[in-house]
Each structure stands twice: as structure tokens, then as C-alpha cells.
Design a protein around this motif. Structure first.
Motif, PDB file in Angstrom:
ATOM      1  N   VAL A  69      80.976  57.307  24.972  1.00 35.05           N
ATOM      2  CA  VAL A  69      80.241  58.064  25.985  1.00 35.05           C
ATOM      3  C   VAL A  69      80.766  57.710  27.367  1.00 35.05           C
ATOM      4  O   VAL A  69      81.420  56.673  27.544  1.00 35.05           O
ATOM      5  CB  VAL A  69      78.723  57.789  25.935  1.00 35.05           C
ATOM      6  CG1 VAL A  69      78.129  58.262  24.617  1.00 35.05           C
ATOM      7  CG2 VAL A  69      78.442  56.308  26.164  1.00 35.05           C
ATOM      8  N   GLN A  70      80.444  58.534  28.318  1.00 36.26           N
ATOM      9  CA  GLN A  70      80.789  58.235  29.700  1.00 36.26           C
ATOM     10  C   GLN A  70      79.675  57.391  30.314  1.00 36.26           C
ATOM     11  O   GLN A  70      78.538  57.403  29.850  1.00 36.26           O
ATOM     12  CB  GLN A  70      80.996  59.521  30.484  1.00 36.26           C
ATOM     13  CG  GLN A  70      82.250  60.281  30.076  1.00 36.26           C
ATOM     14  CD  GLN A  70      82.571  61.404  31.043  1.00 36.26           C
ATOM     15  OE1 GLN A  70      81.675  62.023  31.597  1.00 36.26           O
ATOM     16  NE2 GLN A  70      83.845  61.657  31.238  1.00 36.26           N
ATOM     17  N   LEU A  89      73.043  56.512  24.011  1.00 35.53           N
ATOM     18  CA  LEU A  89      73.285  56.498  22.574  1.00 35.53           C
ATOM     19  C   LEU A  89      72.065  55.879  21.896  1.00 35.53           C
ATOM     20  O   LEU A  89      71.366  55.047  22.496  1.00 35.53           O
ATOM     21  CB  LEU A  89      74.516  55.671  22.216  1.00 35.53           C
ATOM     22  CG  LEU A  89      75.887  56.274  22.457  1.00 35.53           C
ATOM     23  CD1 LEU A  89      76.969  55.229  22.198  1.00 35.53           C
ATOM     24  CD2 LEU A  89      76.113  57.497  21.589  1.00 35.53           C
ATOM     25  N   ARG A  90      71.844  56.264  20.649  1.00 37.40           N
ATOM     26  CA  ARG A  90      70.778  55.649  19.865  1.00 37.40           C
ATOM     27  C   ARG A  90      71.381  55.081  18.591  1.00 37.40           C
ATOM     28  O   ARG A  90      71.915  55.827  17.770  1.00 37.40           O
ATOM     29  CB  ARG A  90      69.697  56.663  19.515  1.00 37.40           C
ATOM     30  CG  ARG A  90      68.470  56.046  18.854  1.00 37.40           C
ATOM     31  CD  ARG A  90      67.616  57.097  18.218  1.00 37.40           C
ATOM     32  NE  ARG A  90      66.283  56.608  17.888  1.00 37.40           N
ATOM     33  CZ  ARG A  90      65.508  57.166  16.971  1.00 37.40           C
ATOM     34  NH1 ARG A  90      65.914  58.224  16.291  1.00 37.40           N
ATOM     35  NH2 ARG A  90      64.297  56.672  16.736  1.00 37.40           N
ATOM     36  N   LYS A 139      67.857  44.848  30.244  1.00 40.79           N
ATOM     37  CA  LYS A 139      66.446  45.126  30.517  1.00 40.79           C
ATOM     38  C   LYS A 139      66.300  46.376  31.366  1.00 40.79           C
ATOM     39  O   LYS A 139      67.018  46.573  32.345  1.00 40.79           O
ATOM     40  CB  LYS A 139      65.815  43.932  31.240  1.00 40.79           C
ATOM     41  CG  LYS A 139      65.413  42.812  30.325  1.00 40.79           C
ATOM     42  CD  LYS A 139      64.766  41.665  31.087  1.00 40.79           C
ATOM     43  CE  LYS A 139      64.392  40.539  30.142  1.00 40.79           C
ATOM     44  NZ  LYS A 139      63.843  39.365  30.866  1.00 40.79           N
ATOM     45  N   GLY A 140      65.373  47.232  30.955  1.00 42.04           N
ATOM     46  CA  GLY A 140      65.132  48.467  31.680  1.00 42.04           C
ATOM     47  C   GLY A 140      66.032  49.615  31.246  1.00 42.04           C
ATOM     48  O   GLY A 140      65.808  50.760  31.632  1.00 42.04           O
ATOM     49  N   ARG A 141      67.053  49.308  30.447  1.00 42.65           N
ATOM     50  CA  ARG A 141      67.986  50.353  29.990  1.00 42.65           C
ATOM     51  C   ARG A 141      67.947  50.540  28.475  1.00 42.65           C
ATOM     52  O   ARG A 141      68.120  51.643  27.980  1.00 42.65           O
ATOM     53  CB  ARG A 141      69.413  50.005  30.413  1.00 42.65           C
ATOM     54  CG  ARG A 141      69.602  49.884  31.917  1.00 42.65           C
ATOM     55  CD  ARG A 141      71.085  49.736  32.272  1.00 42.65           C
ATOM     56  NE  ARG A 141      71.680  48.532  31.706  1.00 42.65           N
ATOM     57  CZ  ARG A 141      72.767  48.535  30.918  1.00 42.65           C
ATOM     58  NH1 ARG A 141      73.336  49.679  30.591  1.00 42.65           N
ATOM     59  NH2 ARG A 141      73.253  47.397  30.460  1.00 42.65           N
ATOM     60  N   PHE A 142      67.746  49.458  27.752  1.00 38.92           N
ATOM     61  CA  PHE A 142      67.744  49.503  26.286  1.00 38.92           C
ATOM     62  C   PHE A 142      66.319  49.317  25.771  1.00 38.92           C
ATOM     63  O   PHE A 142      65.530  48.581  26.373  1.00 38.92           O
ATOM     64  CB  PHE A 142      68.614  48.389  25.704  1.00 38.92           C
ATOM     65  CG  PHE A 142      70.087  48.550  25.907  1.00 38.92           C
ATOM     66  CD1 PHE A 142      70.613  49.502  26.778  1.00 38.92           C
ATOM     67  CD2 PHE A 142      70.975  47.735  25.218  1.00 38.92           C
ATOM     68  CE1 PHE A 142      71.973  49.643  26.954  1.00 38.92           C
ATOM     69  CE2 PHE A 142      72.345  47.868  25.381  1.00 38.92           C
ATOM     70  CZ  PHE A 142      72.839  48.812  26.254  1.00 38.92           C
ATOM     71  N   THR A 143      66.032  49.970  24.640  1.00 38.05           N
ATOM     72  CA  THR A 143      64.728  49.827  23.991  1.00 38.05           C
ATOM     73  C   THR A 143      64.917  49.622  22.501  1.00 38.05           C
ATOM     74  O   THR A 143      65.555  50.447  21.835  1.00 38.05           O
ATOM     75  CB  THR A 143      63.853  51.062  24.226  1.00 38.05           C
ATOM     76  OG1 THR A 143      63.691  51.283  25.633  1.00 38.05           O
ATOM     77  CG2 THR A 143      62.478  50.870  23.600  1.00 38.05           C
ATOM     78  N   ILE A 144      64.363  48.537  21.985  1.00 35.96           N
ATOM     79  CA  ILE A 144      64.407  48.263  20.552  1.00 35.96           C
ATOM     80  C   ILE A 144      63.093  48.734  19.933  1.00 35.96           C
ATOM     81  O   ILE A 144      62.023  48.582  20.529  1.00 35.96           O
ATOM     82  CB  ILE A 144      64.653  46.763  20.273  1.00 35.96           C
ATOM     83  CG1 ILE A 144      64.866  46.514  18.787  1.00 35.96           C
ATOM     84  CG2 ILE A 144      63.518  45.907  20.830  1.00 35.96           C
ATOM     85  CD1 ILE A 144      65.305  45.079  18.456  1.00 35.96           C
ATOM     86  N   SER A 145      63.194  49.325  18.743  1.00 37.04           N
ATOM     87  CA  SER A 145      61.999  49.772  18.044  1.00 37.04           C
ATOM     88  C   SER A 145      62.272  49.777  16.554  1.00 37.04           C
ATOM     89  O   SER A 145      63.422  49.616  16.134  1.00 37.04           O
ATOM     90  CB  SER A 145      61.572  51.169  18.512  1.00 37.04           C
ATOM     91  OG  SER A 145      62.581  52.122  18.223  1.00 37.04           O
ATOM     92  N   SER A 172      71.580  54.798  30.360  1.00 36.97           N
ATOM     93  CA  SER A 172      72.332  54.352  31.543  1.00 36.97           C
ATOM     94  C   SER A 172      73.452  53.401  31.146  1.00 36.97           C
ATOM     95  O   SER A 172      73.639  52.338  31.753  1.00 36.97           O
ATOM     96  CB  SER A 172      71.383  53.676  32.550  1.00 36.97           C
ATOM     97  OG  SER A 172      70.365  54.555  32.958  1.00 36.97           O
ATOM     98  N   LEU A 173      74.204  53.784  30.140  1.00 38.77           N
ATOM     99  CA  LEU A 173      75.270  52.919  29.638  1.00 38.77           C
ATOM    100  C   LEU A 173      76.350  52.716  30.684  1.00 38.77           C
ATOM    101  O   LEU A 173      76.678  53.635  31.458  1.00 38.77           O
ATOM    102  CB  LEU A 173      75.857  53.508  28.364  1.00 38.77           C
ATOM    103  CG  LEU A 173      74.986  53.310  27.115  1.00 38.77           C
ATOM    104  CD1 LEU A 173      75.402  54.266  26.014  1.00 38.77           C
ATOM    105  CD2 LEU A 173      75.088  51.867  26.628  1.00 38.77           C
TER     106      LEU A 173
END
Length: 125
Positions: free
Chosen positions: A12-13, A18-19, A64-70, A84-85
Motif C-alpha cells: 500500500v501507499q 490494511l486488515r 498507538k492510535g493507528r492500529f487496532t487488535i480485535s 495511516s500506514l
């Protein structure tokens, strides 16, 4: 035998998303300690995000603030939503399973028992 299979990586740019998914099989119990790690070329593997039995989460400062684990316990699947990669996020990403329930998040490699093969994430500027 416990198996972890990651998917969802790609190129990705910068600024993109991405997930990642991690399908975990080989046991019927849930709510174990799970985590995401990454390893960039020439660097050590580092903990990115972790989730514990009661779904409390923890993240490396860099994400932190950009990635989310679930997770989805019914599907035994772990996710990592990455927004926001940035180019510095480029790495091989691994999911990990501690093989036990836990009540504090784990971001150390040594605290995990089972590992996936990894999925590559490449972010271009």
C-alpha cells in the motif's frame, strides 16, 4: 496441533490501510492471549499489539492510535486493522498464540508458544 495462518498483507501507499487476519485452529478453547508481532529486515521481531482474555488490549508506542487488535472467538480469528500506514511499518507480520488464558497483555516474544508463518506488509512513500 495448533496452527496459525495469517492473511491480508500486501503493498500500500503511505496513508493507506490494511486488515490482517489470523485463523487459529487446533483447539476448541477460546479467549487465549493472542498478539501481533512484526520483523523488518535487519531488525529484531517486535511486539505490535496484544489482546488478553478479557479483551483488554495493548500496543507498541509506534502504532498507538493507528492500529487496532480485535478477535472473533466464535471463529477463532484474530485481526489487526492498520490505518495511516507509514513506510516504517514495512515488515513481515506474525500472529502469535500464548496457548493460555491471561489477564494482562503480552508484548514479549518469549511469552508466546505458537506462531504463524507471517504475512508481508510493504508501505511505499
Amino acid at each position: 496441533q495448533v496452527q496459525l495462518v495469517e492473511s491480508g498483507g500486501g503493498s500500500v501507499q503511505a496513508g493507506g490501510s490494511l486488515r490482517l487476519s489470523c485463523a487459529i485452529s487446533g483447539y476448541t478453547y477460546g479467549n487465549y492471549c493472542w498478539g501481533w508481532f512484526r520483523q523488518a529486515p535487519g531488525k529484531e521481531r517486535e511486539g505490535v499489539a496484544a489482546i488478553e482474555t478479557l479483551d483488554k488490549t495493548n500496543y507498541a508506542d509506534s502504532v498507538k492510535g493507528r492500529f487496532t487488535i480485535s478477535r472473533n472467538n466464535a471463529k477463532n480469528t484474530l485481526y489487526l486493522q492498520m490505518n495511516s500506514l507509514q513506510p516504517e511499518d514495512t515488515a513481515m507480520y506474525y500472529c502469535a498464540d500464548a496457548g493460555v488464558r491471561c489477564y494482562s497483555t503480552r508484548l514479549k516474544e518469549s511469552e508466546y508458544k505458537y506462531w504463524g508463518q507471517g504475512t508481508q506488509v510493504t508501505v511505499s512513500s
